[in-house]
Design a protein around this motif. Sequence first.
Motif, PDB file in Angstrom:
ATOM      1  N   GLN A  28       7.921  17.929  -5.569  1.00  0.00           N
ATOM      2  CA  GLN A  28       9.251  17.392  -5.249  1.00  0.00           C
ATOM      3  C   GLN A  28       9.401  17.196  -3.736  1.00  0.00           C
ATOM      4  OE1 GLN A  28      12.458  19.987  -6.317  1.00  0.00           O
ATOM      5  NE2 GLN A  28      13.981  18.771  -5.235  1.00  0.00           N
ATOM      6  N   ASN A  31       7.222  14.304  -2.426  1.00  0.00           N
ATOM      7  CA  ASN A  31       7.800  12.994  -2.772  1.00  0.00           C
ATOM      8  C   ASN A  31       9.009  12.672  -1.895  1.00  0.00           C
ATOM      9  OD1 ASN A  31       6.073  11.900  -4.780  1.00  0.00           O
ATOM     10  ND2 ASN A  31       6.855  13.405  -6.231  1.00  0.00           N
ATOM     11  N   GLU A  32       9.796  13.694  -1.553  1.00  0.00           N
ATOM     12  CA  GLU A  32      10.920  13.486  -0.635  1.00  0.00           C
ATOM     13  C   GLU A  32      10.416  13.071   0.746  1.00  0.00           C
ATOM     14  OE1 GLU A  32      13.321  17.042  -0.606  1.00  0.00           O
ATOM     15  OE2 GLU A  32      13.757  16.875  -2.755  1.00  0.00           O
ATOM     16  N   ALA A  35       9.327   9.491   0.569  1.00  0.00           N
ATOM     17  CA  ALA A  35      10.496   8.611   0.501  1.00  0.00           C
ATOM     18  C   ALA A  35      11.109   8.427   1.890  1.00  0.00           C
ATOM     19  CB  ALA A  35      11.527   9.187  -0.466  1.00  0.00           C
ATOM     20  N   ALA A  36      11.103   9.483   2.687  1.00  0.00           N
ATOM     21  CA  ALA A  36      11.671   9.414   4.037  1.00  0.00           C
ATOM     22  C   ALA A  36      10.718   8.748   5.024  1.00  0.00           C
ATOM     23  CB  ALA A  36      12.028  10.817   4.525  1.00  0.00           C
ATOM     24  N   PRO A  38       7.040   6.837   4.538  1.00  0.00           N
ATOM     25  CA  PRO A  38       5.886   6.441   3.723  1.00  0.00           C
ATOM     26  C   PRO A  38       4.556   6.396   4.481  1.00  0.00           C
ATOM     27  CG  PRO A  38       7.532   4.678   3.829  1.00  0.00           C
ATOM     28  CD  PRO A  38       8.028   5.785   4.660  1.00  0.00           C
TER      29      PRO A  38
END
Length: 172
Positions: A28, A31-32, A35-36, A38
């Motif tokens: 998790q 992935n955060e 997302a912030a 790449p």
Amino acid sequence: MDIFYTIDEKYLQAVEEYKYGESPKSLQLLNEIIAADPTYARAFFHLGLIYYYELKDYQQAGYCFKTCNDLDDRFPDLYEHYIRLLAFLNLERALETIKIKALNIPGVDYAAIWEIAGKHAEKNKQFCLARSCYQEAILTAVTTKRVEDLEESIQRLDGKEQRMAAFRYSVI
């Protein structure tokens, strides 16, 4: 609720979660991070570890390792795991390309790279190549245990070559 002030702090938390067996939480957080940002290569590396070793999703692991390599090809921790995956999937051309690249990166465990390449060659019955890889691994190994393991691999290889020669002799 944890509040992280920087992506680096979140990354360190994800690494800690993974280290203590909390792969879902680590997944998790990683992935955060992606997302912030790449372009955060190390997040892709740790995602690759989770997909490869924990979830056994080899295609996704390969994607993550390749993305990490594309973003930061000087990251030494990547190469041993990436080459192990390529050998497992029997992707010979990609393995050779990444092996050559890895052997030019400071901080990479060269003995591990040569050993994985040797095992891959041995598995594919390319005994001369396997022997050459194991000998290179011995030259770059820095522990007595690793040298002993590599010498055992060469002995195993000798036994296989003798069995193959005996088999060929009986067929002729």
